[in-house]
Design an enzyme around this catalytic site. Structure first.
Site, mmCIF file in Angstrom:
data_model
loop_
_atom_site.group_PDB
_atom_site.id
_atom_site.type_symbol
_atom_site.label_atom_id
_atom_site.label_comp_id
_atom_site.label_asym_id
_atom_site.label_seq_id
_atom_site.Cartn_x
_atom_site.Cartn_y
_atom_site.Cartn_z
ATOM 1 N N TYR A 175 0.862 -1.188 0.000
ATOM 2 C CA TYR A 175 0.000 0.000 0.000
ATOM 3 C C TYR A 175 0.893 1.231 0.000
ATOM 4 O O TYR A 175 1.456 1.620 1.025
ATOM 5 C CB TYR A 175 -0.897 -0.061 1.241
ATOM 6 C CG TYR A 175 -1.934 1.030 1.390
ATOM 7 C CD1 TYR A 175 -2.047 2.085 0.505
ATOM 8 C CD2 TYR A 175 -2.841 0.982 2.455
ATOM 9 C CE1 TYR A 175 -3.007 3.067 0.662
ATOM 10 C CE2 TYR A 175 -3.806 1.958 2.628
ATOM 11 C CZ TYR A 175 -3.884 2.996 1.735
ATOM 12 O OH TYR A 175 -4.830 3.970 1.906
ATOM 13 N N LYS A 211 -1.186 -1.198 -4.175
ATOM 14 C CA LYS A 211 -2.278 -0.221 -4.068
ATOM 15 C C LYS A 211 -1.606 1.145 -4.146
ATOM 16 O O LYS A 211 -0.975 1.601 -3.189
ATOM 17 C CB LYS A 211 -3.044 -0.382 -2.756
ATOM 18 C CG LYS A 211 -4.185 0.622 -2.579
ATOM 19 C CD LYS A 211 -4.814 0.488 -1.202
ATOM 20 C CE LYS A 211 -6.017 1.394 -1.007
ATOM 21 N NZ LYS A 211 -5.734 2.837 -1.073
ATOM 22 N N GLY A 270 -5.383 4.450 -6.444
ATOM 23 C CA GLY A 270 -5.990 4.789 -5.168
ATOM 24 C C GLY A 270 -6.439 6.219 -4.940
ATOM 25 O O GLY A 270 -6.784 6.564 -3.811
ATOM 26 N N ASP A 321 -9.310 8.768 -5.997
ATOM 27 C CA ASP A 321 -10.592 8.795 -6.703
ATOM 28 C C ASP A 321 -10.675 9.933 -7.710
ATOM 29 O O ASP A 321 -11.216 9.774 -8.808
ATOM 30 C CB ASP A 321 -11.738 8.937 -5.695
ATOM 31 C CG ASP A 321 -11.668 7.928 -4.570
ATOM 32 O OD1 ASP A 321 -10.647 7.225 -4.459
ATOM 33 O OD2 ASP A 321 -12.628 7.845 -3.786
ATOM 34 N N GLU A 322 -10.157 11.113 -7.323
ATOM 35 C CA GLU A 322 -10.272 12.289 -8.182
ATOM 36 C C GLU A 322 -9.432 12.169 -9.448
ATOM 37 O O GLU A 322 -9.616 12.942 -10.396
ATOM 38 C CB GLU A 322 -9.901 13.560 -7.414
ATOM 39 C CG GLU A 322 -8.472 13.613 -6.898
ATOM 40 C CD GLU A 322 -8.305 13.019 -5.514
ATOM 41 O OE1 GLU A 322 -7.474 13.555 -4.763
ATOM 42 O OE2 GLU A 322 -8.997 12.034 -5.187
ATOM 43 N N SER A 345 -12.074 5.700 -1.349
ATOM 44 C CA SER A 345 -12.981 5.966 -0.231
ATOM 45 C C SER A 345 -14.357 6.418 -0.689
ATOM 46 O O SER A 345 -15.374 5.949 -0.179
ATOM 47 C CB SER A 345 -12.359 7.016 0.688
ATOM 48 O OG SER A 345 -12.046 8.204 -0.034
#
Length: 308
Positions: free
Chosen positions: A137, A167, A192, A194-195, A211
């Protein structure tokens, strides 16, 4: 190892008002995410406040999500900890309860000092769950560990037989693209942020962990659908709304802010644990007004219908 495709929701951990675990909310949340089309869930990560929980609590939460999924979703359990010994306990437990994969951040107090050191640390953790795919991660903004991820794959591959990939939670899309192409695409590199989903798709992303997929997955899935059928203008317009949503969200502490959104949608996941702090009443109302201003609740209406 089979690569993941689609969206993985980084789920919240529900708490009662007194701060104790509220495991009763986990099954309804999983049922809703299944109905929305996500492919899996990421448990006890940043969004799930994993670092703020005890090892025992993290095991209980992971087990509750695994039971609730009934194999309908992939379960990726985050086992990162500043203690490698605790990470190993969490990884072994994840394998025992039937999780599909494990993932770990770098230690964030005494930090790895080189890529080789990082690879050795991850090898220790991954070896505790040898039957499960392991994802490193990479989230340098929170861990302070920002190393060359292509070099990590080169060094970690021989050390970690069950290394599935990374990730990748960083804005460095050029390195993300290099990771995707490393050794002819050998590894599964899950995006990882989102935007930046649409830009990540443009360089080859097939799966993402995020998220806001916990409450807005159908809107992101629409972006993916438009992109896959070659409607770039439609994908840009769809994604622009999601970028605006996140632009408003990041005015507030992101995890408390997202828990506030869930509450606005009828899902009260309780307070955050210190040092995270729940939004005040005035922050909550201002946030609601800002979201209303971009027609967020109209856009999210199909999601609301699924949860009531």
């Amino acid at each position: 190892m089979k690569k993941i495709e689609g969206l993985i929701a980084a789920v919240f951990t529900p708490f009662h008002e007194n701060g104790s675990l509220n495991k009763e909310m986990i099954t309804p949340l999983v049922d809703r995410l299944v109905s929305e089309g996500v492919k899996g869930i990421f448990v006890c990560g940043s969004n799930g406040e994993g670092p703020n929980m005890t090892t025992q609590e993290r095991m209980e939460v992971a087990e509750a999500f695994a039971k609730a999924s009934r194999r309908r979703l992939l379960i990726i359990v985050h086992v990162g900890h500043s203690s490698i010994a605790e990470s190993r306990l969490l990884a072994a437990h994840a394998m025992q309860i039937g999780a599909d994969a494990v993932s770990a951040v770098a230690a964030f107090y005494f930090k790895p000092v080189s890529v080789e050191n990082l690879a050795d640390c991850m090898a220790q953790i991954a070896s505790a769950a040898p039957e499960l795919p392991f994802y490193y991660y990479h989230i340098p903004q929170l861990t302070g560990v920002g190393m060359d991820m292509v070099e990590f794959l080169r060094l970690a591959g021989p050390r970690i037989p069950n290394l599935a990939g990374i990730k990748y939670t960083a804005t460095t899309l050029q390195e993300y693209q290099s990771c995707l192409g490393f050794e002819n695409g050998r590894y599964d590199i899950l995006y990882g942020l989102d935007e930046l989903l649409l830009p990540a798709l443009s360089v080859g992303a097939k799966a993402a962990i995020g998220s806001t997929y916990t409450f807005a997955a159908p809107l992101y899935l629409k972006t993916i659908e438009l992109f896959n059928r070659g409607d770039m203008e439609g994908a840009r317009k769809q994604h622009a709304f999601l970028v605006e949503m996140i632009r408003i969200l990041v005015k507030y502490p992101p995890i408390p802010g997202q828990k506030a959104i869930m509450k606005m949608l009828g899902w009260d996941f309780g307070p955050c644990r210190l040092p995270l702090t729940t939004l005040t009443a005035s922050q909550y109302e201002k946030f609601r007004q800002e979201l209303t201003g971009i027609s967020f609740f109209e856009k999210i209406k199909p999601v609301q219908m699924l949860i009531k």
